[in-house]
Motif scaffolding. Sequence first.
Motif, PDB file in Angstrom:
ATOM      1  N   PRO A  61       0.927  -1.287  -0.036  1.00  0.00           N
ATOM      2  CA  PRO A  61       0.102  -0.526  -0.257  1.00  0.00           C
ATOM      3  C   PRO A  61       1.104   1.184   0.790  1.00  0.00           C
ATOM      4  CG  PRO A  61      -0.581  -1.444   1.340  1.00  0.00           C
ATOM      5  CD  PRO A  61       0.103  -2.482   1.145  1.00  0.00           C
ATOM      6  N   GLU A  64       2.416   1.716  -3.498  1.00  0.00           N
ATOM      7  CA  GLU A  64       0.844   2.167  -4.510  1.00  0.00           C
ATOM      8  C   GLU A  64       0.343   3.924  -4.334  1.00  0.00           C
ATOM      9  OE1 GLU A  64      -1.537  -1.811  -4.979  1.00  0.00           O
ATOM     10  OE2 GLU A  64      -1.875  -0.080  -3.688  1.00  0.00           O
ATOM     11  N   ARG A  65       0.677   4.043  -2.651  1.00  0.00           N
ATOM     12  CA  ARG A  65       0.316   5.657  -2.774  1.00  0.00           C
ATOM     13  C   ARG A  65       0.885   6.440  -3.199  1.00  0.00           C
ATOM     14  NH1 ARG A  65      -0.006   4.780   2.435  1.00  0.00           N
ATOM     15  NH2 ARG A  65      -2.452   4.050   2.620  1.00  0.00           N
ATOM     16  N   ALA A  68       0.691   6.835  -6.976  1.00  0.00           N
ATOM     17  CA  ALA A  68      -0.297   7.471  -7.134  1.00  0.00           C
ATOM     18  C   ALA A  68      -0.867   8.802  -6.949  1.00  0.00           C
ATOM     19  CB  ALA A  68      -1.774   7.574  -6.497  1.00  0.00           C
ATOM     20  N   THR A  69       0.266   9.467  -5.865  1.00  0.00           N
ATOM     21  CA  THR A  69      -0.221  11.019  -5.251  1.00  0.00           C
ATOM     22  C   THR A  69       1.178  11.792  -6.217  1.00  0.00           C
ATOM     23  OG1 THR A  69       0.122   9.695  -3.288  1.00  0.00           O
ATOM     24  CG2 THR A  69       1.085  11.906  -3.325  1.00  0.00           C
ATOM     25  N   ARG A  72      -0.855  11.927  -9.196  1.00  0.00           N
ATOM     26  CA  ARG A  72      -1.778  13.571  -9.171  1.00  0.00           C
ATOM     27  C   ARG A  72      -1.326  14.805  -9.568  1.00  0.00           C
ATOM     28  NH1 ARG A  72      -3.719  14.378  -3.626  1.00  0.00           N
ATOM     29  NH2 ARG A  72      -6.353  14.836  -4.372  1.00  0.00           N
ATOM     30  N   THR A 130      -5.919   9.381 -13.130  1.00  0.00           N
ATOM     31  CA  THR A 130      -5.759   9.830 -12.209  1.00  0.00           C
ATOM     32  C   THR A 130      -7.293  10.510 -11.652  1.00  0.00           C
ATOM     33  OG1 THR A 130      -4.429  11.986 -12.388  1.00  0.00           O
ATOM     34  CG2 THR A 130      -3.572  10.337 -11.284  1.00  0.00           C
ATOM     35  N   THR A 279      -7.866   4.130  -6.959  1.00  0.00           N
ATOM     36  CA  THR A 279      -7.962   3.319  -5.596  1.00  0.00           C
ATOM     37  C   THR A 279      -7.378   4.516  -4.651  1.00  0.00           C
ATOM     38  OG1 THR A 279      -7.536   0.720  -5.690  1.00  0.00           O
ATOM     39  CG2 THR A 279      -7.458   2.087  -3.570  1.00  0.00           C
ATOM     40  N   TYR A 280      -6.747   5.024  -4.930  1.00  0.00           N
ATOM     41  CA  TYR A 280      -6.197   6.712  -4.527  1.00  0.00           C
ATOM     42  C   TYR A 280      -6.768   7.543  -5.104  1.00  0.00           C
ATOM     43  CZ  TYR A 280      -3.220   2.643  -2.598  1.00  0.00           C
ATOM     44  OH  TYR A 280      -3.289   1.787  -1.940  1.00  0.00           O
TER      45      TYR A 280
END
Length: 281
Positions: A61, A64-65, A68-69, A72, A130, A279-280
């Motif tokens: 996680p 992944e975070r 994704a961040t 973004r 995103t 997901t995020y």
Amino acid sequence: MIKRYSSPKFEKIPLKRRLKRLNQAFEEISEDVEIRRDNLLAISKDMISLSRWLTWEVQKPSTERKSATGLRYASKMYAAFLKLAEHPEQDFTFKIFDLPAVTWSGLGMLEDGRAHPSQWLDAYFLAVITRDSESMDSLSSFPVEIMKQSATKAGPVSYKLVEVFQAFHHRQDNYPSLLNECMKMAVDQGDDWALGIAMGYLETFAALTTDIGFDFNETLAKNVQLQEKYWINASGPDTVPVESFLPLQLLGMACMWRDMGNAVTVESDSLPRFLIEGTYF
């Protein structure tokens, strides 16, 4: 499960070492975004590279975070950068999430070749991935004629691709004819990029948006593999095909297919499930 053809030699350059500079860029976004206008683009490219290399990490996680961040931030920065090129005489102030507000103009951007179709294609599908509808709307209205004024030139298929995706975004009646026209142009251009990359985008997008008879998941799987082979060949024997690790356009189409209520059955490390699922975001 689609296995990747590429296999970076991490025993020669460990993954931790490859990620070191990119992780530092991630940590320093707040400082770097204030330094100069062109850092909007530089940071975006670093965050895309970070996410690409992170596909080789164990997908925890926290990994992944971070991926994704970074994407973004990159989505907002890419769209902001191209907005400056669209209105070069005007000052714009951008406040991107928790980052400091910055104000710049786009003076000199076209002369420096800073509005290339390949940048638009990355920026738009980054926004798709995103779920950044604000950036998608802004990019969908970027005039192709302004891109053609940029000092960095592209082939006709590149500009037509932008027109195709913009036409679909706006649900224009001429979208199907533009799609067909662009496919023909890619065949006529006939080089490896036109047939391997552009046609792959068009085939997959046609499967996504029309009843042309292509199965979406089959078309997606085929083109993920074909485009990886293209980047391996284009990169040469001593260069890692980093662009293939996270194919933004094909991944974005997988996200669109999923958001339309369909199942993405293709399993690939190049198509991270947490990004497809949003997901995020």
